[in-house]
Design a protein around this motif. Sequence first.
Motif, PDB file in Angstrom:
ATOM      1  N   VAL A  67       0.836  -1.197   0.000  1.00  0.00           N
ATOM      2  CA  VAL A  67       0.000   0.000   0.000  1.00  0.00           C
ATOM      3  C   VAL A  67       0.878   1.258   0.000  1.00  0.00           C
ATOM      4  O   VAL A  67       0.708   2.147  -0.827  1.00  0.00           O
ATOM      5  CB  VAL A  67      -0.969  -0.008   1.207  1.00  0.00           C
ATOM      6  CG1 VAL A  67      -1.645   1.332   1.367  1.00  0.00           C
ATOM      7  CG2 VAL A  67      -1.995  -1.116   1.048  1.00  0.00           C
ATOM      8  N   ALA A 121      -7.592   0.432   1.573  1.00  0.00           N
ATOM      9  CA  ALA A 121      -6.337   0.700   2.279  1.00  0.00           C
ATOM     10  C   ALA A 121      -5.477   1.692   1.505  1.00  0.00           C
ATOM     11  O   ALA A 121      -4.900   2.626   2.082  1.00  0.00           O
ATOM     12  CB  ALA A 121      -5.571  -0.601   2.503  1.00  0.00           C
ATOM     13  N   TYR A 122      -5.405   1.519   0.187  1.00  0.00           N
ATOM     14  CA  TYR A 122      -4.597   2.400  -0.653  1.00  0.00           C
ATOM     15  C   TYR A 122      -5.157   3.828  -0.638  1.00  0.00           C
ATOM     16  O   TYR A 122      -4.405   4.801  -0.489  1.00  0.00           O
ATOM     17  CB  TYR A 122      -4.549   1.840  -2.080  1.00  0.00           C
ATOM     18  CG  TYR A 122      -3.543   2.502  -2.970  1.00  0.00           C
ATOM     19  CD1 TYR A 122      -2.202   2.149  -2.912  1.00  0.00           C
ATOM     20  CD2 TYR A 122      -3.916   3.493  -3.870  1.00  0.00           C
ATOM     21  CE1 TYR A 122      -1.265   2.752  -3.734  1.00  0.00           C
ATOM     22  CE2 TYR A 122      -2.987   4.109  -4.690  1.00  0.00           C
ATOM     23  CZ  TYR A 122      -1.661   3.733  -4.613  1.00  0.00           C
ATOM     24  OH  TYR A 122      -0.730   4.346  -5.429  1.00  0.00           O
ATOM     25  N   GLN A 124      -7.114   5.272   1.658  1.00  0.00           N
ATOM     26  CA  GLN A 124      -6.987   5.879   2.980  1.00  0.00           C
ATOM     27  C   GLN A 124      -5.540   6.258   3.283  1.00  0.00           C
ATOM     28  O   GLN A 124      -5.283   7.282   3.924  1.00  0.00           O
ATOM     29  CB  GLN A 124      -7.553   4.947   4.042  1.00  0.00           C
ATOM     30  CG  GLN A 124      -9.062   4.828   3.907  1.00  0.00           C
ATOM     31  CD  GLN A 124      -9.691   3.823   4.828  1.00  0.00           C
ATOM     32  OE1 GLN A 124     -10.411   4.221   5.724  1.00  0.00           O
ATOM     33  NE2 GLN A 124      -9.432   2.544   4.613  1.00  0.00           N
ATOM     34  N   LYS A 130      -8.773   7.994   7.638  1.00  0.00           N
ATOM     35  CA  LYS A 130      -9.708   6.881   7.510  1.00  0.00           C
ATOM     36  C   LYS A 130     -10.996   7.391   6.871  1.00  0.00           C
ATOM     37  O   LYS A 130     -11.503   8.438   7.235  1.00  0.00           O
ATOM     38  CB  LYS A 130      -9.998   6.292   8.882  1.00  0.00           C
ATOM     39  CG  LYS A 130     -10.915   5.101   8.861  1.00  0.00           C
ATOM     40  CD  LYS A 130     -10.968   4.441  10.216  1.00  0.00           C
ATOM     41  CE  LYS A 130     -11.945   3.329  10.306  1.00  0.00           C
ATOM     42  NZ  LYS A 130     -11.862   2.307   9.313  1.00  0.00           N
TER      43      LYS A 130
END
Length: 142
Positions: A67, A121-122, A124, A130
């Motif tokens: 990520v 995930a990438y 954020q 978040k």
Amino acid sequence: MDHEKEPSYDQYRLLHGGLGALSRRAHDPGLVLDSFLLRSLSLAGYEPSFDDCASCGRAGPHRAFAVAGGGAVCEACRPSGAAAPAPETFSLLEALLSGDWQAADASAERPRKDAAGLIAAYAQFHLERKVRSLSHVDRSGA
């Protein structure tokens, strides 16, 4: 130069297209969201690599996804904690980024779930915050 207050016509067109696809029910809503996030990040300068190594440029395909490293990474560049998605997940990610809806629509449930997690995930990581609303997206396929 600060571009924050300037209009982004490409982002607007991307949003318009995504909303249109949702209203026409052209594709699974989760896939539309994931494609939108990837393309939006790409327009903002954060396009992930899903084939060549994002760190050293070594030709892929590779088996790891970092990520913080920009996407696919080779074994030499793989940091600890990098994900190891299935090749089908990498294929789906590439299809979502490029707009290959035939491939994306034909994807199985497991690669969709794995891709959604990597994309969240990438996004954020690069947004540096978040995105709480992502946990409320219905991914049931209904």
